[in-house]
Design a protein around this motif. Structure first.
Motif, mmCIF file in Angstrom:
data_model
loop_
_atom_site.group_PDB
_atom_site.id
_atom_site.type_symbol
_atom_site.label_atom_id
_atom_site.label_comp_id
_atom_site.label_asym_id
_atom_site.label_seq_id
_atom_site.Cartn_x
_atom_site.Cartn_y
_atom_site.Cartn_z
ATOM 1 N N VAL A 54 0.857 -1.186 0.000
ATOM 2 C CA VAL A 54 0.000 0.000 0.000
ATOM 3 C C VAL A 54 0.895 1.239 0.000
ATOM 4 O O VAL A 54 1.865 1.317 0.774
ATOM 5 N N PHE A 64 0.875 -4.735 4.279
ATOM 6 C CA PHE A 64 -0.234 -5.033 5.181
ATOM 7 C C PHE A 64 -0.772 -6.431 4.876
ATOM 8 O O PHE A 64 -0.774 -6.869 3.712
ATOM 9 N N ASN A 66 -3.667 -9.137 4.495
ATOM 10 C CA ASN A 66 -5.072 -9.193 4.102
ATOM 11 C C ASN A 66 -5.742 -10.331 4.876
ATOM 12 O O ASN A 66 -5.928 -11.442 4.378
ATOM 13 N N VAL A 78 -7.911 1.593 0.251
ATOM 14 C CA VAL A 78 -8.197 0.734 1.400
ATOM 15 C C VAL A 78 -7.937 1.511 2.685
ATOM 16 O O VAL A 78 -7.143 2.469 2.720
ATOM 17 N N THR A 80 -6.379 1.064 6.337
ATOM 18 C CA THR A 80 -5.385 0.181 6.937
ATOM 19 C C THR A 80 -5.218 0.515 8.411
ATOM 20 O O THR A 80 -5.624 1.578 8.900
ATOM 21 N N GLN A 81 -4.573 -0.399 9.093
ATOM 22 C CA GLN A 81 -4.324 -0.234 10.526
ATOM 23 C C GLN A 81 -3.230 0.803 10.758
ATOM 24 O O GLN A 81 -2.246 0.874 10.027
ATOM 25 N N HIS A 86 -7.195 4.808 11.916
ATOM 26 C CA HIS A 86 -6.892 4.101 10.672
ATOM 27 C C HIS A 86 -6.320 5.093 9.656
ATOM 28 O O HIS A 86 -6.499 6.316 9.771
ATOM 29 N N VAL A 91 -3.601 0.581 -2.981
ATOM 30 C CA VAL A 91 -2.921 -0.685 -3.228
ATOM 31 C C VAL A 91 -2.079 -0.551 -4.494
ATOM 32 O O VAL A 91 -2.587 -0.163 -5.561
ATOM 33 N N LYS A 116 -2.591 -4.647 9.489
ATOM 34 C CA LYS A 116 -3.601 -5.346 8.695
ATOM 35 C C LYS A 116 -4.395 -4.360 7.841
ATOM 36 O O LYS A 116 -4.396 -3.157 8.090
ATOM 37 N N VAL A 117 -5.071 -4.923 6.846
ATOM 38 C CA VAL A 117 -6.013 -4.164 6.034
ATOM 39 C C VAL A 117 -7.397 -4.349 6.634
ATOM 40 O O VAL A 117 -7.872 -5.483 6.779
ATOM 41 N N TYR A 118 -8.043 -3.221 6.985
ATOM 42 C CA TYR A 118 -9.365 -3.320 7.597
ATOM 43 C C TYR A 118 -10.445 -3.617 6.562
ATOM 44 O O TYR A 118 -11.183 -4.590 6.658
#
Length: 433
Positions: A54, A64, A66, A78, A80-81, A86, A91, A116-118
């Motif tokens: 990302v 990140f 998925n 996206v 993301t964390q 966030h 991407v 992570k990807v939320y």
């Protein structure tokens, strides 16, 4: 590559995404990666790689996981964390090439602490993100004013908002350590957000801001260069460049990264080249090396007693002389080698102007002063006036001559008429008598 948002606006001006070469909407970003495995499915029904790459503002990229098994593709926005809240990014890479990039950057994909990807960003997330991006220039200007008021020796070069707008990262450069505690308090009070200060180097600053180099192209660090190797002045010495800091330094104030591009080629060529400290012993005297030309394979030597007179020899001849000196044999003189083997006729290359462009030396001629131009104009005007006067005088004299000739002719005609009348009268009188 151009994207759909870089088309022309209604008034004819280029629309664009106004990110100065770091497109935030499509694939014309300066660090965009081409996924050459996008059309290939994993073999034997294996699951795709669980990580994605990302990209955020400018050149910041992170990996990140998925965890939700979202069907993501290049260009998706996206959420993301982040450390708190966030962040929102785009991407840039998916699939097996992400594993290659993680190995290249030495990131362990088995680390459970990786972010992570939320989810895919909703329209609300994108609106908040775009609103924060629009405030960055104004906040950067205000932050610089606060730093000047506090008399801090630092330069705030860029501001990056988090996707949810709760935090802003200020990138700055400074020569020495800066105590910016009061600056953080003032900015947090003025902007109402959490502040993070991050110091970067001058090369990283040029990478983030971008620009045009002395070669006329975009900076390498802002287009394709991702790692910054140290550049020393020895690279310029090996390539026989003048040690002029104004020519060797880039926009970041450091030595140009392009000095390392051809350094390996020069080092390989110098392995088979005599050293510049080489001394040749001849019967005429000791000779020192004054200059070398790696491309032509030539060296210039001069005697110790006559340093102004240089003699050119090839590297093979220098090696031959060194071999004889090693065996304690002195050559007669350098002129023998120069005259016998280096009689060359250099052809002069003439460049013709076939395109119709102006000459590059058109500004070399000194400009004439306006006084000389005015004097020449006055001389020309006075000469034209005298010529006109002479013409008028000549025409007047011609007219006078023609008038005088006409008057004399008329007088002669009158006299002849009078004479004829008198003769006729005399004849008539004689007849009457």
């Amino acid at each position: 590559m151009g994207c759909s948002s870089c088309s022309t606006d209604k008034d004819g001006q280029p629309r664009g995404c106004k990110n100065n070469g770091t497109c935030g909407t499509d694939g014309c970003n300066k660090l965009t990666v081409f996924d050459w495995l996008s059309n290939m499915s994993p073999p034997n029904g294996e699951k795709p790689f669980a990580f994605v790459e990302v990209r955020f503002k400018n050149s910041r990229k992170e990996f990140f996981k998925n965890t939700e098994n979202l069907s993501l593709s290049i260009g998706d926005i996206v959420a993301t964390q982040a450390q708190s809240g966030h962040d929102v990014g785009m991407v840039t890479l998916t699939g097996e090439l992400v594993k290659v990039q993680m190995k290249r950057k030495k990131v362990d994909f088995n680390d459970p602490e990786l972010p992570k990807v939320y989810r895919k960003a909703s329209q609300k997330d994108i609106d908040i993100w775009q609103k924060c991006r629009d405030r960055e220039e104004e906040i950067k200007k205000r932050a610089r004013e606060i730093a000047i008021i506090l008399k801090l020796q630092m330069k705030i070069s860029d501001v990056e908002f988090q996707g949810d707008g709760s935090k802003a990262t200020f990138y700055y450069t400074a020569e020495e350590r800066v105590d910016f505690r009061q600056l953080i308090k003032d900015m947090a009070k003025a902007f109402g957000i959490r502040i993070e200060m991050r110091q970067i180097g001058y090369r990283q600053e040029a990478q983030r801001l971008g620009g045009i180099g002395s070669c006329g192209r975009e900076l390498c660090c802002s287009t394709w260069l991702t790692d910054f190797r140290s550049v020393s002045t020895s690279a310029a010495r090996y390539q026989q460049l003048s040690l002029n800091p104004q020519k060797l330094a880039g926009q970041c104030g450091k030595l140009k990264c392009c000095l390392n591009y051809e350094l390996d080629v020069y080092l390989d060529a110098l392995k088979d080249f005599p050293s510049q400290d080489t001394k040749l012993q001849t019967e005429k005297g000791l000779a020192f090396c004054q200059k070398t030309d790696i491309f032509k394979g030539k060296l210039w030597f001069s005697y110790k007693e006559d340093p102004a007179n240089w003699h050119v020899l090839s590297k093979e001849q220098v090696k031959e002389v060194l071999e004889k000196n090693k065996n304690k044999v002195k050559v007669a003189s350098l002129e023998e080698y120069e005259v016998e083997n280096l009689v060359e006729i250099e052809e002069r290359v003439v460049f013709e102007n076939v395109v119709g462009q102006d000459s590059l030396t058109r500004f070399d001629k000194p400009k004439r002063s306006n006084r000389n131009r005015n004097r020449n104009r006055k001389k020309k005007a006075s000469g034209a006036n005298t010529a006109n006067r002479n013409k008028q005088q000549g025409s007047n004299t011609n007219k006078r001559k023609s008038n005088s000739g006409n008057n004399s002719n008329s007088a002669n005609k009158n006299r002849s008429r009078n004479n004829n009348k008198n003769r006729n009268r005399n004849k008539s009188r004689t007849k009457n008598e």
